[in-house]
Design a protein around this motif. Structure first.
Motif, PDB file in Angstrom:
ATOM      1  N   ARG A 212       2.314  -7.399  54.050  1.00 31.05           N
ATOM      2  CA  ARG A 212       2.171  -7.918  55.423  1.00 31.05           C
ATOM      3  C   ARG A 212       1.527  -9.295  55.411  1.00 31.05           C
ATOM      4  O   ARG A 212       1.925 -10.182  56.177  1.00 31.05           O
ATOM      5  N   LEU A 213       0.524  -9.501  54.543  1.00 28.57           N
ATOM      6  CA  LEU A 213      -0.111 -10.813  54.453  1.00 28.57           C
ATOM      7  C   LEU A 213       0.885 -11.880  53.997  1.00 28.57           C
ATOM      8  O   LEU A 213       0.864 -13.013  54.493  1.00 28.57           O
ATOM      9  N   TYR A 214       1.743 -11.533  53.059  1.00 28.84           N
ATOM     10  CA  TYR A 214       2.761 -12.494  52.617  1.00 28.84           C
ATOM     11  C   TYR A 214       3.751 -12.797  53.737  1.00 28.84           C
ATOM     12  O   TYR A 214       4.178 -13.943  53.904  1.00 28.84           O
ATOM     13  N   ARG A 215       4.140 -11.781  54.512  1.00 27.00           N
ATOM     14  CA  ARG A 215       5.047 -12.044  55.647  1.00 27.00           C
ATOM     15  C   ARG A 215       4.379 -12.956  56.663  1.00 27.00           C
ATOM     16  O   ARG A 215       5.016 -13.865  57.212  1.00 27.00           O
ATOM     17  N   ASP A 216       3.092 -12.716  56.909  1.00 27.63           N
ATOM     18  CA  ASP A 216       2.359 -13.590  57.837  1.00 27.63           C
ATOM     19  C   ASP A 216       2.309 -15.019  57.302  1.00 27.63           C
ATOM     20  O   ASP A 216       2.400 -15.978  58.070  1.00 27.63           O
ATOM     21  N   MET A 217       2.162 -15.159  55.988  1.00 27.32           N
ATOM     22  CA  MET A 217       2.128 -16.488  55.373  1.00 27.32           C
ATOM     23  C   MET A 217       3.471 -17.186  55.535  1.00 27.32           C
ATOM     24  O   MET A 217       3.530 -18.384  55.828  1.00 27.32           O
ATOM     25  N   HIS A 218       4.554 -16.456  55.364  1.00 27.54           N
ATOM     26  CA  HIS A 218       5.887 -17.031  55.582  1.00 27.54           C
ATOM     27  C   HIS A 218       6.020 -17.537  57.016  1.00 27.54           C
ATOM     28  O   HIS A 218       6.541 -18.635  57.260  1.00 27.54           O
ATOM     29  N   ASP A 219       5.563 -16.722  57.957  1.00 26.42           N
ATOM     30  CA  ASP A 219       5.644 -17.112  59.371  1.00 26.42           C
ATOM     31  C   ASP A 219       4.830 -18.380  59.637  1.00 26.42           C
ATOM     32  O   ASP A 219       5.264 -19.257  60.392  1.00 26.42           O
ATOM     33  N   LEU A 220       3.651 -18.469  59.008  1.00 27.01           N
ATOM     34  CA  LEU A 220       2.813 -19.657  59.196  1.00 27.01           C
ATOM     35  C   LEU A 220       3.512 -20.895  58.641  1.00 27.01           C
ATOM     36  O   LEU A 220       3.499 -21.964  59.268  1.00 27.01           O
ATOM     37  N   LEU A 221       4.120 -20.775  57.466  1.00 24.74           N
ATOM     38  CA  LEU A 221       4.829 -21.911  56.874  1.00 24.74           C
ATOM     39  C   LEU A 221       5.971 -22.369  57.775  1.00 24.74           C
ATOM     40  O   LEU A 221       6.192 -23.576  57.958  1.00 24.74           O
ATOM     41  N   ARG A 222       6.690 -21.419  58.362  1.00 22.14           N
ATOM     42  CA  ARG A 222       7.785 -21.786  59.266  1.00 22.14           C
ATOM     43  C   ARG A 222       7.237 -22.451  60.534  1.00 22.14           C
ATOM     44  O   ARG A 222       7.796 -23.434  61.033  1.00 22.14           O
TER      45      ARG A 222
END
Length: 517
Positions: A212-222
């Protein structure tokens, strides 16, 4: 009543100080239980920074509370003030405003930790002149007092809370550096938590939180890429890529989570740059200096080779690195898409064949994307179509729905109907619109499909299935008329009614359906 007023960091700190000085630990603990059990039934504003709440207990109590004057809070319970109901309301307020309620439970400890963790002015002033690795060292220093607790969500909250001291400070960052720093704060939290996963005792629980933390990181990068141009600071961009490469080098196992970040960063931040070839060469040089490649670095190397159209070298990395059976199919698809975009159809066919085993038993949308690429290749490579069908057959039953869809799209009606019969479907399994093209192109193919289904429903000998049989008979009549063979329908229907003349319920349904006079 008006909406709840926004709670800022200073007001939250005042609430922590109020809880630490005016409440005992037992009351705060009971208030936390009330908060977790959702005993705070309502919370609304009754004036400027004033709140009113209803809290369930032995009976329902009303709490009035002022954010700026918390000590004036009152409750209609026998205690009247500084009670567990007021504590629960403060926790509910904090939770709604994005602050961890758990901090109130341990308010005294938390206040002490804040005092110890406040970064020095000198440290903050140095941040703009540091590279991203210096930023991470500073964040390490600021969060040093945070010890990993059993509650891992609380650990993440504590790390982020301490990093807020940096966000609130007046640091003379440039606009683009400020964006990079926001990204690196979250990368820091991610790294600290991943380290906890590696060395901690509770890997079962971390296995849920970490993705979940990695998915949140992807969202932040986008999100950041939509707002900022990262090429405005090539030095920071290069440093950030170097940071991610270091994390990939240290990654153990075959999770490929760090490569996922690298892939997203490349797509959003770098792929559109005018000097993309220079970036690719520079990245490859840095990776090739590594004597031993982790799975994520091997995936990155293959990705960069594809950027240079060195497709054979890319495949050699995947094969010799032993990552094919473990790399997520979504990353393999990204490789295949890049080959497709280059128009090298022979190579695409070759890669599709070699990666087939990675798509067995995969989620349907990944398998569907894989087959769409096969369809593309088949339009340009003569032998690709036969290979595709052979692979689809070998993937049964996982490829069943895809084969159906492809037969339908290609209007292979005979094979499609045979597949429906094999799966024991009948015409009522589909919407009417699904069968309409077949009625138009090849209505004769539908006859066995309808006749078999009618016989099946009649054989069940109950009222509901007789109704289903009548629905099918009415459709069957239309098919015969479509074929301009009304006399064949009449002969069939006469024989059908004669054969089942003793089934009174069926004949009643035939009359209701106006098939019998």
């Amino acid at each position: 009543m008006s909406s709840i007023p926004v709670l800022n960091d200073e007001q939250w700190l005042n609430l922590l100080k109020y809880a630490a000085s005016d409440f005992n630990e037992v009351t705060l603990s009971r208030g936390f239980q009330y908060f977790k059990q959702q005993f705070v039934r309502s919370l609304s504003a009754s004036g400027d920074h004033s709140l009113q709440a209803r809290v369930a207990g032995t009976e329902q109590y009303t709490v009035t509370f002022h954010i700026d004057k918390p000590a004036s809070g009152r409750c209609t319970c026998p205690v009247g003030y500084n009670c567990k109901h007021i504590a629960a309301v403060m926790m509910e307020l904090g939770d709604r405003m994005g602050y961890p309620a758990s901090q109130l439970v341990n308010a005294k400890h938390h206040i002490k930790q804040i005092a110890l963790a406040s970064p020095s002015e000198e440290l903050l002033k140095q941040l703009p002149g540091k590279d991203v690795f210096g930023w991470h060292e500073a964040m390490n220093e600021i969060t040093a007092p945070v010890k990993p607790p059993y509650n891992q969500s609380q650990y993440i909250e504590e790390l982020r809370y301490r990093l807020q001291h940096i966000r609130k400070a007046s640091i003379p960052f440039s606009e683009i550096d400020s964006v990079y720093f926001d990204v690196h704060q979250e990368l820091f939290v991610l790294r600290k938590f991943r380290e906890q996963c590696t060395h901690g005792e509770y890997k079962y629980y971390t296995s849920f939180v970490l993705p979940r933390l990695y998915r949140d990181m992807h969202d932040l990068l986008r999100q950041k890429s939509a707002m900022s141009d990262f090429s405005l600071s090539e030095a920071r961009l290069s440093q950030t890529l170097q940071y991610i490469r270091r994390q990939m080098a240290e990654e153990t196992g075959f999770s490929f989570m760090e490569y996922g970040l690298y892939d997203v960063m490349w797509e959003l931040w770098i792929s559109h740059l005018p000097e993309i070839e220079i970036w690719v060469s520079r990245e490859l040089d840095d990776i090739e200096k590594q004597s031993l490649l982790s799975p994520s670095l091997a995936a990155a190397k293959a990705f960069l080779y594809l950027q240079q159209s060195r497709n054979e070298d890319a495949w050699a990395v995947i094969e010799t690195g032993g990552i094919l059976k473990d790399i997520p199919s979504s990353f393999l698809l990204s490789f295949l898409y890049r080959i497709s975009a280059s128009g090298d159809w022979e190579t695409l066919t070759n890669w599709l064949t070699k990666t087939a085993s990675s798509f067995y038993r995969r989620r349907s949308h990944e398998l569907e994307a894989y087959i769409r690429l096969w369809n593309e290749a088949a339009q340009h490579v003569p032998y690709a179509k036969q290979q595709m069908w052979s692979l689809l057959e070998s993937m049964l039953p996982y490829s069943m729905s895809i084969i159906e869809d492809m037969l339908y799209e290609q209007r292979e009606w005979k094979l499609w109907i045979e597949m429906q019969i094999q799966q024991e479907h009948d015409p009522l399994h589909h919407r009417v619109s699904v069968l309409q093209p077949i009625e138009k192109d090849a209505p004769e193919l539908l006859l066995p499909y309808y006749h078999q289904a009618v016989n099946h429903y009649v054989s069940l000998k109950n009222r509901h299935d007789y109704k289903q049989a009548v629905k099918l008979l009415k459709r069957l009549e239309k098919v015969y008329k479509k074929m301009k063979l009304p006399e064949r329908w009449e002969r069939f229907f006469a024989g059908f009614t004669d054969k089942h003349s003793r089934l009174r319920a069926l004949n009643e349904e035939l009359k209701k359906g106006k098939l019998l006079g």
